[in-house]
Design an enzyme around this catalytic site. Structure first.
Site, PDB file in Angstrom:
ATOM      1  N   ASN A  17       0.837  -1.211   0.000  1.00  0.00           N
ATOM      2  CA  ASN A  17       0.000   0.000   0.000  1.00  0.00           C
ATOM      3  C   ASN A  17       0.870   1.259   0.000  1.00  0.00           C
ATOM      4  OD1 ASN A  17      -3.052  -0.481   0.118  1.00  0.00           O
ATOM      5  ND2 ASN A  17      -2.245  -2.041   1.489  1.00  0.00           N
ATOM      6  N   HIS A 112      -8.555  -0.829   5.542  1.00  0.00           N
ATOM      7  CA  HIS A 112      -8.948  -2.130   6.099  1.00  0.00           C
ATOM      8  C   HIS A 112      -9.464  -3.008   4.954  1.00  0.00           C
ATOM      9  CE1 HIS A 112     -10.274  -5.019   9.046  1.00  0.00           C
ATOM     10  NE2 HIS A 112     -11.385  -5.134   8.345  1.00  0.00           N
TER      11      HIS A 112
HETATM   12  C1  GRF Z   1      -3.331  -4.669   3.870  1.00  0.00           C
HETATM   13  O1  GRF Z   1      -4.157  -5.748   3.602  1.00  0.00           O
HETATM   14  C2  GRF Z   1      -4.112  -3.598   4.601  1.00  0.00           C
HETATM   15  O2  GRF Z   1      -5.433  -3.546   4.223  1.00  0.00           O
HETATM   16  C3  GRF Z   1      -4.007  -4.050   6.022  1.00  0.00           C
HETATM   17  O3  GRF Z   1      -2.699  -4.573   6.139  1.00  0.00           O
HETATM   18  C4  GRF Z   1      -2.236  -5.016   4.865  1.00  0.00           C
HETATM   19  C5  GRF Z   1      -0.923  -4.336   4.585  1.00  0.00           C
HETATM   20  O4  GRF Z   1      -0.265  -4.809   3.440  1.00  0.00           O
HETATM   21  N1  GRF Z   1      -4.353  -2.984   6.917  1.00  0.00           N
HETATM   22  P1  GRF Z   1       0.977  -4.019   2.855  1.00  0.00           P
HETATM   23  O5  GRF Z   1       2.051  -3.940   3.951  1.00  0.00           O
HETATM   24  O6  GRF Z   1       0.532  -2.653   2.439  1.00  0.00           O
HETATM   25  O7  GRF Z   1       1.459  -4.838   1.692  1.00  0.00           O
END
Ligand code: GRF
Length: 205
Positions: A17, A112
């Protein structure tokens, strides 16, 4: 009058993300600049992504700051020193105290991986969210970006995007699809929306 606010992204793990936010700089995200990445985990791959993108990063762990309260105090110190306007939780695996969320009211957002109010709240994180969705047999799931308050996953919803559950999905395949089709899109869009809102508020003062 400035035309970009200062953004900090808080991470704990892989940082896909964070990568989506980095890739959206100056295209989707025009009202803010990612000034800082904070990790509560020294080995988070997200730190490498920050470095590759030329973004300053700091590591603030519970172990090094004597527990949750010490970690938060250091976090506040760094955020204030860097003049951060918006805090983005992008896979940050630590619950922030009510005092912290109150201090930065409407200035913290979280992604989320479900359509809130389904499969959210305490205990619903990572693959567990997708396991629960598959167990329930829902045909549609998705992702939600929301403001953070003292209730886990309880703050005002900013954006949501639905994703179909397919026959034969495993928690892993569903997690990947939700990330690709929903999370990596609505997180940058939400960051822009909130950043533009903060700038607008300033201009009206
Ligand atoms: C994602 O699924 C987000 O929705 C959740 O934690 C995960 C993080 O993944 N809160 P990344 O570290 O961004 O790959």
């Amino acid at each position: 009058m400035r035309n970009k606010i200062n953004i900090a992204v808080l991470v704990s793990g892989g940082g896909t993300n964070l990568q989506a936010l980095i890739d959206a700089r100056d295209t989707v995200i025009t009202s803010g600049v990612i000034k800082l990445v904070v990790s509560n985990n020294r080995t988070a791959y997200a730190l490498k992504r920050a470095e590759a993108a030329g973004i300053k990063s700091v590591c603030i762990t519970k172990a090094e700051f004597g527990g949750a309260a010490g970690m938060e105090a250091e976090l506040v110190r760094v955020l204030v020193a860097e003049k951060i306007d918006l805090i983005v939780l992008a896979g940050f695996m630590s619950i922030l105290s009510a005092g912290f969320t109150k201090r930065f009211e409407k200035r913290i957002i979280n992604i989320h991986p479900s359509l809130i109010p389904s499969f959210c709240g305490e205990g619903y994180y990572g693959l567990r969210v997708h396991e629960a969705a598959l167990k329930k047999g829902v045909k549609v799931t998705g992702a939600t970006v929301h403001f953070v308050n003292e209730i886990p996953d309880g703050g005002e919803i900013i954006m949501q995007k639905a994703v179909r559950v397919l026959d034969g999905d495993t928690p892993e395949t569903l997690q990947k699809r939700v990330m690709r089709l929903a999370e990596w899109k609505i997180l940058p869009e939400s960051v822009e929306k909130v950043s533009a809102g903060i700038l607008k508020q300033e201009q009206q003062r």
